[in-house]
Design a protein around this motif. Sequence first.
Motif, mmCIF file in Angstrom:
data_model
loop_
_atom_site.group_PDB
_atom_site.id
_atom_site.type_symbol
_atom_site.label_atom_id
_atom_site.label_comp_id
_atom_site.label_asym_id
_atom_site.label_seq_id
_atom_site.Cartn_x
_atom_site.Cartn_y
_atom_site.Cartn_z
ATOM 1 N N ALA A 50 1.397 -4.089 -4.084
ATOM 2 C CA ALA A 50 2.654 -4.654 -3.374
ATOM 3 C C ALA A 50 2.027 -6.123 -2.405
ATOM 4 O O ALA A 50 2.653 -7.461 -2.536
ATOM 5 C CB ALA A 50 3.697 -3.899 -2.827
ATOM 6 N N THR A 51 1.379 -5.374 -1.418
ATOM 7 C CA THR A 51 0.711 -5.956 -0.440
ATOM 8 C C THR A 51 0.452 -7.486 -0.749
ATOM 9 O O THR A 51 0.646 -8.212 -0.235
ATOM 10 C CB THR A 51 -0.294 -4.845 0.777
ATOM 11 N N GLY A 52 -0.607 -7.005 -2.196
ATOM 12 C CA GLY A 52 -1.216 -7.780 -2.535
ATOM 13 C C GLY A 52 -0.502 -9.610 -3.089
ATOM 14 O O GLY A 52 -0.360 -11.138 -3.110
ATOM 15 N N PHE A 53 0.570 -8.487 -3.660
ATOM 16 C CA PHE A 53 1.776 -9.791 -4.276
ATOM 17 C C PHE A 53 3.282 -10.673 -3.499
ATOM 18 O O PHE A 53 3.657 -10.541 -3.500
ATOM 19 C CB PHE A 53 2.103 -9.281 -5.474
ATOM 20 N N LEU A 54 2.194 -9.972 -1.727
ATOM 21 C CA LEU A 54 3.615 -10.301 -0.340
ATOM 22 C C LEU A 54 4.769 -9.612 -0.660
ATOM 23 O O LEU A 54 5.626 -10.489 -0.535
ATOM 24 C CB LEU A 54 3.691 -11.764 -0.274
ATOM 25 N N SER A 55 5.344 -8.524 -1.243
ATOM 26 C CA SER A 55 6.152 -8.015 -1.696
ATOM 27 C C SER A 55 5.854 -6.183 -0.652
ATOM 28 O O SER A 55 4.688 -5.724 -0.156
ATOM 29 C CB SER A 55 6.906 -7.809 -2.842
ATOM 30 N N HIS A 56 6.517 -5.312 -1.551
ATOM 31 C CA HIS A 56 7.182 -4.237 -0.836
ATOM 32 C C HIS A 56 7.258 -2.749 -1.984
ATOM 33 O O HIS A 56 8.531 -3.553 -2.358
ATOM 34 C CB HIS A 56 7.648 -3.957 0.612
ATOM 35 N N PRO A 57 6.456 -2.191 -2.055
ATOM 36 C CA PRO A 57 7.262 -1.336 -3.023
ATOM 37 C C PRO A 57 8.745 -0.757 -2.773
ATOM 38 O O PRO A 57 8.759 -0.499 -1.277
ATOM 39 C CB PRO A 57 5.852 -0.227 -3.099
ATOM 40 N N ALA A 58 9.164 -0.031 -3.940
ATOM 41 C CA ALA A 58 10.895 0.398 -3.438
ATOM 42 C C ALA A 58 10.434 2.046 -3.336
ATOM 43 O O ALA A 58 9.161 2.359 -3.943
ATOM 44 C CB ALA A 58 11.330 -0.215 -4.290
ATOM 45 N N GLU A 59 11.358 2.309 -2.984
ATOM 46 C CA GLU A 59 11.242 3.928 -3.104
ATOM 47 C C GLU A 59 10.829 4.629 -4.604
ATOM 48 O O GLU A 59 11.498 4.126 -5.286
ATOM 49 C CB GLU A 59 13.012 4.868 -2.504
ATOM 50 N N GLY A 60 9.987 5.263 -5.030
ATOM 51 C CA GLY A 60 10.289 6.211 -5.934
ATOM 52 C C GLY A 60 9.068 5.289 -7.437
ATOM 53 O O GLY A 60 9.331 5.028 -7.880
ATOM 54 N N GLU A 61 8.346 4.167 -6.252
ATOM 55 C CA GLU A 61 8.084 2.682 -7.881
ATOM 56 C C GLU A 61 6.680 4.022 -8.490
ATOM 57 O O GLU A 61 6.656 2.988 -9.458
ATOM 58 C CB GLU A 61 7.849 2.019 -6.394
ATOM 59 N N GLY A 62 6.203 3.940 -6.667
ATOM 60 C CA GLY A 62 4.792 5.260 -7.646
ATOM 61 C C GLY A 62 4.929 5.381 -9.140
ATOM 62 O O GLY A 62 3.931 5.638 -10.226
#
Length: 421
Positions: free
Chosen positions: A36-48
Amino acid sequence: MTARKITKKTSRTGPAKLTVRTITSSEIDGWVRSKATGFLSHPAEGEGEYHLGDVDLDRTWGAFEGTTCVGTLRSFATPLTLPGPTEVTSAALTNVTVAPTHRRRGLLTKMITSDLRASADRGEPVGILIASEYPIYGRFGYGAAVDAASYTVDLANVRFRQQSSGHVELVDLATLRREAPPVYERFRTTQPGSIGRSDRWWDRTLEQVDVPGATAVKGYQTIYMSREGEVQGYLRYTAAPEWDLMRPKGTLNIAELVTTSPDAYLGLWRYCCEVDLVTRVQAGDRCIHEPLAWFLEDGRAVRQSGRFDFIWVRVLDVAAALSARRYLTKGRLVIEVTDGQGIAGGRFALDGGPDGATCTSTNATADLTLPVDTLGSMYLGGMSLLALADAGRVDEHSSGAVMRADTMFRSPVTPWCTTWF
Ligand SMILES: CC(C)(COP(=O)(O)OP(=O)(O)OC[C@H]1O[C@@H](n2cnc3c(N)ncnc32)[C@H](O)[C@@H]1OP(=O)(O)O)[C@@H](O)C(=O)NCCC(=O)NCCS
């Protein structure tokens, strides 16, 4: 997912050693965060946890500094349709990132080289990807092979030359989830450049499951039913009302329009152009040779508003890749392929035609020498070898070989891929 707590004290001896390896399931949250950091975003809860259902851990790579994930890359196997039509299993590369703190230290090079070698060892003859930036992947042997285009249709000037014989039905997403995959599969197996779609892809895209971080599209969807009652196409689109001094000025945006017959193609495009309160239709990720203009009294109503590279191909096994597809004309070529990464190079004799092909290693004198990225660009039959030769990306050793190869490799059906990955 909450932000990672920094518990480690800064080391006096400097950062830990960088390693590249496949990840374990317990490392998925850090991997998803890094991606997510590499694509300039943030992961959502539970995305992993959701992502674990998508990834094949054996081909999901991470770059680690100690235990911290600072680079991501993975591949998955998917059918790729070739001119013929035939198909091969391709290694589709995706989720490629390196943290801004660790860029330009060779981490992508290490991850991609490991994955390409593993794909070649697995017997996958080609790799494919969609590049975020053009200059990244040529050095790894990928060549731009399939372009995509966007279109704008000005409805003031649209008059169709004919009617379709079937009808269009508005359906809900659950119905589309049932009806669209078989249509797509019939389309995919005849459309060079296209790839397979998993059940998870359909469930996610047609909003049949809750996906962490996803927002509902709030669009419309239709199917096209032939006179005989067969579903021959489907359409997903969004539209919102817009007005200009009491005159309608809406835009209909096509998210996807897939058909298996010219009649369905006409029926669904005509539907898009006849929705009331809409004055403009826009479509992206379309084939560069969209036939719509031929259906209209005034073909200039359709404007190609953009064109860009979409699918890149990396040949991993020349003999397997070239014998898997068909060729426009019958012919024989000896091709010397150079590969800076030492995966697919060698000299190969290709005997190919519309009914089949063989390609084997040879010592015969080469007609052409080309780098593996040029072969990737030609592979799906959508690029001009003459243009590549003009740009110095092919060496011709026997007179007329470039022209012969250009003709042989051309695909009668323009390659097109409508699936992002
Ligand atoms: C693209 C990305 C993964 C590159 O990772 P990296 O670890 O910095 O790459 P490397 O250090 O292995 O670079 C290898 C070579 O490619 C070049 N390169 C890497 N990224 C490049 C870019 N975006 N444009 C041009 N050249 C690039 C490097 O300069 C280096 O060249 P050199 O061998 O001549 O020195 C990283 O910049 C990134 O995460 N970008 C944002 C996300 C993204 O766009 N991902 C790609 C999705 S398809």
